[in-house]
Design a protein around this motif. Structure first.
Motif, PDB file in Angstrom:
ATOM      1  N   ARG A 108      18.071  18.936  48.453  1.00 36.71           N
ATOM      2  CA  ARG A 108      19.210  18.420  49.225  1.00 36.71           C
ATOM      3  C   ARG A 108      20.353  19.433  49.306  1.00 36.71           C
ATOM      4  O   ARG A 108      21.098  19.453  50.294  1.00 36.71           O
ATOM      5  CB  ARG A 108      19.715  17.110  48.605  1.00 36.71           C
ATOM      6  N   LEU A 109      20.558  20.214  48.276  1.00 28.84           N
ATOM      7  CA  LEU A 109      21.640  21.208  48.235  1.00 28.84           C
ATOM      8  C   LEU A 109      22.986  20.592  48.651  1.00 28.84           C
ATOM      9  O   LEU A 109      23.694  21.121  49.500  1.00 28.84           O
ATOM     10  CB  LEU A 109      21.324  22.409  49.132  1.00 28.84           C
ATOM     11  N   ASP A 110      23.338  19.508  48.009  1.00 26.85           N
ATOM     12  CA  ASP A 110      24.588  18.794  48.303  1.00 26.85           C
ATOM     13  C   ASP A 110      25.534  18.964  47.115  1.00 26.85           C
ATOM     14  O   ASP A 110      25.404  18.261  46.109  1.00 26.85           O
ATOM     15  CB  ASP A 110      24.296  17.318  48.551  1.00 26.85           C
ATOM     16  N   PRO A 111      26.501  19.886  47.188  1.00 23.85           N
ATOM     17  CA  PRO A 111      27.355  20.166  46.025  1.00 23.85           C
ATOM     18  C   PRO A 111      28.147  18.952  45.530  1.00 23.85           C
ATOM     19  O   PRO A 111      28.441  18.865  44.337  1.00 23.85           O
ATOM     20  CB  PRO A 111      28.291  21.264  46.531  1.00 23.85           C
ATOM     21  N   ALA A 112      28.508  18.058  46.431  1.00 22.78           N
ATOM     22  CA  ALA A 112      29.321  16.904  46.040  1.00 22.78           C
ATOM     23  C   ALA A 112      28.471  15.686  45.681  1.00 22.78           C
ATOM     24  O   ALA A 112      29.002  14.672  45.215  1.00 22.78           O
ATOM     25  CB  ALA A 112      30.291  16.542  47.164  1.00 22.78           C
ATOM     26  N   GLY A 113      27.178  15.763  45.899  1.00 25.33           N
ATOM     27  CA  GLY A 113      26.315  14.603  45.668  1.00 25.33           C
ATOM     28  C   GLY A 113      26.152  14.265  44.197  1.00 25.33           C
ATOM     29  O   GLY A 113      26.066  15.154  43.350  1.00 25.33           O
ATOM     30  N   ARG A 114      26.116  12.962  43.908  1.00 23.47           N
ATOM     31  CA  ARG A 114      25.887  12.479  42.545  1.00 23.47           C
ATOM     32  C   ARG A 114      24.748  11.473  42.574  1.00 23.47           C
ATOM     33  O   ARG A 114      24.684  10.630  43.461  1.00 23.47           O
ATOM     34  CB  ARG A 114      27.138  11.824  41.950  1.00 23.47           C
ATOM     35  N   ASP A 115      23.877  11.568  41.602  1.00 26.91           N
ATOM     36  CA  ASP A 115      22.701  10.702  41.527  1.00 26.91           C
ATOM     37  C   ASP A 115      23.054   9.294  41.077  1.00 26.91           C
ATOM     38  O   ASP A 115      22.272   8.373  41.268  1.00 26.91           O
ATOM     39  CB  ASP A 115      21.682  11.330  40.570  1.00 26.91           C
ATOM     40  N   GLY A 116      24.218   9.121  40.483  1.00 24.21           N
ATOM     41  CA  GLY A 116      24.620   7.802  39.997  1.00 24.21           C
ATOM     42  C   GLY A 116      25.511   7.929  38.776  1.00 24.21           C
ATOM     43  O   GLY A 116      25.959   9.021  38.415  1.00 24.21           O
ATOM     44  N   GLU A 117      25.762   6.803  38.124  1.00 23.81           N
ATOM     45  CA  GLU A 117      26.642   6.775  36.954  1.00 23.81           C
ATOM     46  C   GLU A 117      26.143   7.716  35.859  1.00 23.81           C
ATOM     47  O   GLU A 117      24.966   7.711  35.508  1.00 23.81           O
ATOM     48  CB  GLU A 117      26.730   5.359  36.403  1.00 23.81           C
ATOM     49  N   GLY A 118      27.048   8.551  35.345  1.00 24.90           N
ATOM     50  CA  GLY A 118      26.700   9.481  34.288  1.00 24.90           C
ATOM     51  C   GLY A 118      26.167  10.807  34.768  1.00 24.90           C
ATOM     52  O   GLY A 118      25.992  11.734  33.972  1.00 24.90           O
ATOM     53  N   ALA A 119      25.893  10.912  36.083  1.00 23.36           N
ATOM     54  CA  ALA A 119      25.423  12.182  36.638  1.00 23.36           C
ATOM     55  C   ALA A 119      26.615  13.030  37.058  1.00 23.36           C
ATOM     56  O   ALA A 119      27.684  12.513  37.379  1.00 23.36           O
ATOM     57  CB  ALA A 119      24.506  11.933  37.830  1.00 23.36           C
ATOM     58  N   GLU A 120      26.404  14.335  37.070  1.00 20.17           N
ATOM     59  CA  GLU A 120      27.451  15.278  37.429  1.00 20.17           C
ATOM     60  C   GLU A 120      27.100  15.937  38.753  1.00 20.17           C
ATOM     61  O   GLU A 120      25.938  16.292  38.987  1.00 20.17           O
ATOM     62  CB  GLU A 120      27.572  16.337  36.334  1.00 20.17           C
ATOM     63  N   SER A 121      28.073  16.113  39.615  1.00 23.20           N
ATOM     64  CA  SER A 121      27.842  16.856  40.852  1.00 23.20           C
ATOM     65  C   SER A 121      27.817  18.349  40.546  1.00 23.20           C
ATOM     66  O   SER A 121      28.360  18.804  39.529  1.00 23.20           O
ATOM     67  CB  SER A 121      28.928  16.552  41.880  1.00 23.20           C
ATOM     68  N   PHE A 122      27.220  19.118  41.444  1.00 26.33           N
ATOM     69  CA  PHE A 122      27.251  20.569  41.262  1.00 26.33           C
ATOM     70  C   PHE A 122      28.691  21.071  41.334  1.00 26.33           C
ATOM     71  O   PHE A 122      29.051  22.018  40.620  1.00 26.33           O
ATOM     72  CB  PHE A 122      26.393  21.274  42.323  1.00 26.33           C
ATOM     73  N   LEU A 123      29.494  20.450  42.163  1.00 23.79           N
ATOM     74  CA  LEU A 123      30.901  20.834  42.267  1.00 23.79           C
ATOM     75  C   LEU A 123      31.596  20.731  40.916  1.00 23.79           C
ATOM     76  O   LEU A 123      32.320  21.646  40.500  1.00 23.79           O
ATOM     77  CB  LEU A 123      31.607  19.943  43.291  1.00 23.79           C
ATOM     78  N   ALA A 124      31.368  19.626  40.204  1.00 19.75           N
ATOM     79  CA  ALA A 124      31.983  19.451  38.886  1.00 19.75           C
ATOM     80  C   ALA A 124      31.410  20.451  37.881  1.00 19.75           C
ATOM     81  O   ALA A 124      32.135  20.996  37.037  1.00 19.75           O
ATOM     82  CB  ALA A 124      31.768  18.019  38.397  1.00 19.75           C
ATOM     83  N   PHE A 125      30.116  20.697  37.970  1.00 19.26           N
ATOM     84  CA  PHE A 125      29.479  21.685  37.093  1.00 19.26           C
ATOM     85  C   PHE A 125      30.080  23.074  37.307  1.00 19.26           C
ATOM     86  O   PHE A 125      30.426  23.775  36.346  1.00 19.26           O
ATOM     87  CB  PHE A 125      27.980  21.705  37.367  1.00 19.26           C
ATOM     88  N   TRP A 126      30.232  23.468  38.556  1.00 14.22           N
ATOM     89  CA  TRP A 126      30.766  24.797  38.849  1.00 14.22           C
ATOM     90  C   TRP A 126      32.218  24.914  38.386  1.00 14.22           C
ATOM     91  O   TRP A 126      32.643  25.973  37.916  1.00 14.22           O
ATOM     92  CB  TRP A 126      30.634  25.094  40.335  1.00 14.22           C
ATOM     93  N   ASP A 127      32.965  23.826  38.487  1.00 15.62           N
ATOM     94  CA  ASP A 127      34.332  23.821  37.962  1.00 15.62           C
ATOM     95  C   ASP A 127      34.325  24.050  36.450  1.00 15.62           C
ATOM     96  O   ASP A 127      35.195  24.747  35.913  1.00 15.62           O
ATOM     97  CB  ASP A 127      35.025  22.498  38.279  1.00 15.62           C
ATOM     98  N   ARG A 128      33.346  23.473  35.749  1.00 13.38           N
ATOM     99  CA  ARG A 128      33.255  23.687  34.303  1.00 13.38           C
ATOM    100  C   ARG A 128      32.961  25.145  33.975  1.00 13.38           C
ATOM    101  O   ARG A 128      33.474  25.697  32.999  1.00 13.38           O
ATOM    102  CB  ARG A 128      32.165  22.795  33.693  1.00 13.38           C
ATOM    103  N   VAL A 129      32.092  25.767  34.773  1.00 14.28           N
ATOM    104  CA  VAL A 129      31.796  27.183  34.568  1.00 14.28           C
ATOM    105  C   VAL A 129      33.059  28.022  34.732  1.00 14.28           C
ATOM    106  O   VAL A 129      33.369  28.887  33.897  1.00 14.28           O
ATOM    107  CB  VAL A 129      30.700  27.652  35.557  1.00 14.28           C
ATOM    108  N   GLU A 130      33.802  27.779  35.796  1.00 15.27           N
ATOM    109  CA  GLU A 130      35.054  28.517  36.031  1.00 15.27           C
ATOM    110  C   GLU A 130      36.046  28.272  34.896  1.00 15.27           C
ATOM    111  O   GLU A 130      36.704  29.203  34.410  1.00 15.27           O
ATOM    112  CB  GLU A 130      35.665  28.098  37.369  1.00 15.27           C
ATOM    113  N   SER A 131      36.169  27.029  34.474  1.00 17.92           N
ATOM    114  CA  SER A 131      37.120  26.685  33.407  1.00 17.92           C
ATOM    115  C   SER A 131      36.737  27.349  32.090  1.00 17.92           C
ATOM    116  O   SER A 131      37.605  27.771  31.315  1.00 17.92           O
ATOM    117  CB  SER A 131      37.188  25.164  33.228  1.00 17.92           C
ATOM    118  N   PHE A 132      35.436  27.446  31.830  1.00 15.80           N
ATOM    119  CA  PHE A 132      34.961  28.105  30.613  1.00 15.80           C
ATOM    120  C   PHE A 132      35.392  29.567  30.586  1.00 15.80           C
ATOM    121  O   PHE A 132      35.932  30.058  29.585  1.00 15.80           O
ATOM    122  CB  PHE A 132      33.439  27.987  30.541  1.00 15.80           C
TER     123      PHE A 132
END
Length: 214
Positions: A108-132
């Motif tokens: 799907r390659l959808d950065p904002a997509g979330r699979d459901g409760e408790g799942a993380e979007s790629f957008l949120a993941f990439w923000d964590r990488v930058e913040s780290f």
């Protein structure tokens, strides 16, 4: 220069193909504990700081080093694995059981997509990488970070490619995650200064062949 030794956790029950419950509670196997002990033996002197994620398998991998150098400060940072499948959907499953859902997510390659409760979007993941990486800029000396395969790949990709838009980052990461193998308990050294960031190779020299796993 700040030197960061990033370590992927040892073999977990999920890595071994076992049935698991929630991503954050997956423990190490007996092999994983042996790998963690070898990681600790690689440190000739104590690091200035030991960082690990809140996931059980990362905590357990860090414990031999923490016990060896009990005076070293420890910290829990958000360097946990990228959990893009909703955990409640996959309680009581193994890695092969989840493979179709994994394939569908990356198609799907959808950065904002979330699979459901408790799942993380790629957008949120990439923000964590930058913040780290931003947080590491405030640290000096030798730091040990016990993290996870996909998070570590994200950090490596970010350093190698520089700042990327999230859509391009996800497109590149999809290929990077398959192209770059990071075995359990492997190490990657990052060198950070105000002017530059460098990433070393994936190192497994501390692991004998019979203790290698993915």
């Amino acid at each position: 220069m700040t030197v960061i030794r990033c370590i992927r956790h040892g073999q977990s029950a999920s890595n071994a193909g076992e049935i698991t419950e929630y991503p954050d509670t997956i423990p190490l196997t007996e092999l994983g504990h042996a790998q963690a002990a070898l990681v600790s033996s690689c440190f000739c002197k104590p690091p200035r700081l030991v960082v690990f994620s809140s996931f059980d398998r990362a905590v357990q991998t860090a414990m031999p080093l923490c016990e060896r150098f009990p005076d070293v400060p420890v910290a829990v940072w958000p360097v946990q694995e990228f959990t893009y499948l909703a955990p409640h959907r996959y309680v009581g499953t193994s890695r092969p059981d989840r493979q179709d859902a994994v394939t569908s997510y990356w198609e799907r390659l959808d950065p904002a997509g979330r699979d459901g409760e408790g799942a993380e979007s790629f957008l949120a993941f990439w923000d964590r990488v930058e913040s780290f990486l931003d947080r590491l800029a405030t640290v000096r000396g030798h730091v040990a970070v016990f993290t996870h395969g996909q998070f570590l790949r994200g950090v490596m990709l970010r350093i190698l490619c520089g700042r990327l838009g999230v859509e391009e980052a996800m497109f590149r990461f999809r290929a990077f995650r398959q192209a770059v193998a990071i075995p359990n308990a492997a190490m990657v050294v990052l060198g950070l200064s105000r002017q530059t960031a460098m990433v070393g190779p994936v190192v497994t020299d501390h692991l004998p062949p019979e203790l290698l796993s993915t």
